[in-house]
Write an enzyme that holds these catalytic residues in place. Structure first.
Site, short mmCIF file in Angstrom:
data_model
loop_
_atom_site.label_atom_id
_atom_site.label_comp_id
_atom_site.label_asym_id
_atom_site.label_seq_id
_atom_site.Cartn_x
_atom_site.Cartn_y
_atom_site.Cartn_z
N ILE A 63 -2.37 -0.15 3.39
CA ILE A 63 -3.29 -0.98 4.17
C ILE A 63 -2.73 -2.39 4.04
CG2 ILE A 63 -4.89 -1.18 2.19
CD1 ILE A 63 -7.17 -1.48 4.27
N SER A 64 -2.52 -3.06 5.16
CA SER A 64 -1.82 -4.34 5.16
C SER A 64 -2.60 -5.41 4.40
CB SER A 64 -1.60 -4.83 6.59
OG SER A 64 -0.70 -3.99 7.25
#
Length: 215
Positions: A63-64
């Protein structure tokens, strides 16, 4: 699936951290305040959800980092109703951000497991993309082109020509370009005419690699 006042308070703090790093678009900061990032991650990692860092989510994906999501989104300069193509749905966090800004979102994911999970998960939170597609991001989505903006959420060793071709005139492509094991350079292309593009670079970021084909 709980979202509490405590979570909202942590999101407000996260939005402040991102603003302190230079994000000024108020809609983007509001997106960070609104999106329950802890629900996009395994509950055992909830303590990490509102730190400004990337985190593994399985299938060799992450997840960025919220700052990175905010930075890419700010570069797109999205207006309500804009047609946006996202390459790499991943956890769906960037997708949610685009939807928070009122974009019509088409998103492609090449990892089958992630595609299935995110396709079921996003609507549960009330985030409805126009289309979530299992496919090869290098090819884009020619049947829905042209797009006002395209965002690539993985490091690309080169700029895929089909993505440039699928931009409207005035449309923007935001893509991290560079080799897999090195940092990538965040790059913004703007289509200035049928055959011409302007290009600007915005320093180094780190992404998982953008892979061809689907699995």
């Amino acid at each position: 699936m709980k979202d509490t006042f405590k979570h909202k308070g942590m999101r407000n703090q996260l939005a402040q951290v991102v603003a302190n790093k230079g994000i000024t678009d108020e809609q983007v900061l509001e997106g960070i305040r609104n999106i329950p990032r802890h629900l996009f991650m395994d509950s055992s990692f909830e303590a990490h959800a509102y730190q400004d860092k990337a985190f593994p989510i399985g299938a060799d994906q992450t997840i960025s980092q919220p700052y990175t999501v905010a930075f890419q989104t700010e570069l797109l300069a999205i207006e309500k109703g804009a047609k946006i193509l996202e390459i790499g749905t991943g956890s769906g966090y960037q997708t949610a951000m685009l939807l928070e800004l009122g974009a019509k979102v088409y998103s492609i994911e090449r990892q089958k497991e992630l595609f299935k999970r995110t396709s079921l998960f996003l609507p549960k939170l009330g985030y409805r993309a126009k289309r979530l597609i299992f496919g090869d991001g290098y090819k884009g989505l020619p049947d829905q082109a042209p797009f006002d903006g395209i965002v690539v959420t993985a490091g690309a060793p080169f700029v895929p020509k089909p993505l440039l071709a699928q931009l409207k005139i005035g449309g923007k492509l935001v893509i991290p370009v560079g080799e897999n094991n090195k940092a990538q350079i965040m790059t913004l292309f703007v289509r200035t005419s049928e055959k011409e593009f302007s290009k600007k670079e915005f320093g180094e970021f780190r992404f998982v690699p953008m892979l061809e084909d689907k699995n």
